[in-house]
Design an enzyme around this catalytic site. Structure first.
Site, PDB file in Angstrom:
ATOM      1  N   SER A 146       0.760  -1.305   0.073  1.00 52.64           N
ATOM      2  CA  SER A 146       0.080   0.123   0.017  1.00 52.64           C
ATOM      3  C   SER A 146       0.913   1.429  -0.051  1.00 52.64           C
ATOM      4  CB  SER A 146      -0.852  -0.016   1.313  1.00 52.64           C
ATOM      5  OG  SER A 146      -1.658   1.303   1.419  1.00 52.64           O
ATOM      6  N   TYR A 159      -2.004   0.326  10.920  1.00 50.19           N
ATOM      7  CA  TYR A 159      -1.861   0.100   9.621  1.00 50.19           C
ATOM      8  C   TYR A 159      -0.790   0.190   8.571  1.00 50.19           C
ATOM      9  CZ  TYR A 159      -3.754  -0.678   4.774  1.00 50.19           C
ATOM     10  OH  TYR A 159      -3.806  -1.092   3.447  1.00 50.19           O
TER      11      TYR A 159
END
Length: 257
Positions: A146, A159
């Site tokens: 990501s 995260y």
């Protein structure tokens, strides 16, 4: 020039929806035999039916939670037994939970879920699958990262940490496997409209607001990147693909209309 992949076997985790589902379909259409793993067996069966209808080939599917080592070992062993080989691993299983600042978080089970799935699960799958690739003389690990693994933001500390870890693991693995017939790639998307934000925020209306006024990427866009990397000639290693929608320049930097 694309690699001819007929007969090669791809394992996809988190294959029941979103990027995992789209990647499984595109890899199967590119010629891979696919092995699908996810926690939701009913949804997984639906994806398998789509693939069979599109390609005529029957995927292998198995219920699995990548956080549990015994399940990972059983899954990889079953795939190897079923197909006789493993050529590609797409470590797609992952999630985000919540946006609470670190020092205000009261439910640390969210941290456990993210770290155990995004980091430990990826490690376990890689550990079990790569030796089969080396033994078979051909392999490719594609990790779904990501832009959160390249740029941290408020409310995403854990995260982001998990995705920074994915990038570190990917780079370390590339060094460790130098000289072995295994390619290593990370695909790092920006904003993609899947059920990701619903899982993270726990509410469809809130999830819809994340993408309001802009055009996000789709699961199929990311599957395109995965499949392109997977079908390059064997001597070509795509280290990383960073892909964002035109309306996004970085984490939290979005043009809305």
């Amino acid at each position: 020039m694309a690699l001819k992949v007929q007969g090669q076997v791809a394992i996809i985790t988190g294959a029941s929806s979103g990027i995992g589902r789209a990647s499984a379909l595109q890899l199967a259409e590119a010629g891979f035999q696919v092995a699908l793993g996810a926690r939701n067996l009913d949804k997984l069966a639906g994806v398998a039916a789509e693939i069979k209808e599109a390609t005529g080939h029957e995927p292998f599917l198995m219920q699995i939670d990548v956080r549990h080592h015994d399940q990972v070992k059983d899954f990889v062993a079953a795939v190897k037994h079923h197909f006789g080989r493993i050529d590609l691993l797409l470590n797609n299983a992952g999630l985000a939970k919540g946006t609470t600042p670190l020092v205000e978080e009261t439910d640390v089970s969210n941290w456990d879920a993210m770290l155990d799935t995004n980091v430990r699960g990826l490690l376990l799958m890689t550990r079990e699958a790569v030796p089969h690739m080396i033994e078979g003389g051909n392999g490719h690990v594609i990790n779904l990262g990501s832009i959160a693994g390249r740029e941290a933001y408020a409310g995403g500390g854990v995260y982001c940490a998990s995705k920074f870890a994915v990038r570190a693991i990917t780079e370390a693995l590339r060094h460790e496997l130098l000289g072995k017939p295994v390619r290593i790639t990370t695909v790092d998307p920006g904003m993609v409209e899947t059920d990701f934000s619903v899982v993270r925020l726990g509410d469809q209306e809130k999830a819809d607001a994340v993408y309001a006024g802009m055009t996000p990427l789709t699961a199929e866009d990311i599957a395109d990147c995965v499949t392109w990397a997977a079908t390059r000639p064997k001597h070509v290693n795509i280290d990383a693909i960073i892909v964002k929608p035109l309306d996004q320049s970085g984490a939290g930097k979005v043009a809305r209309r």
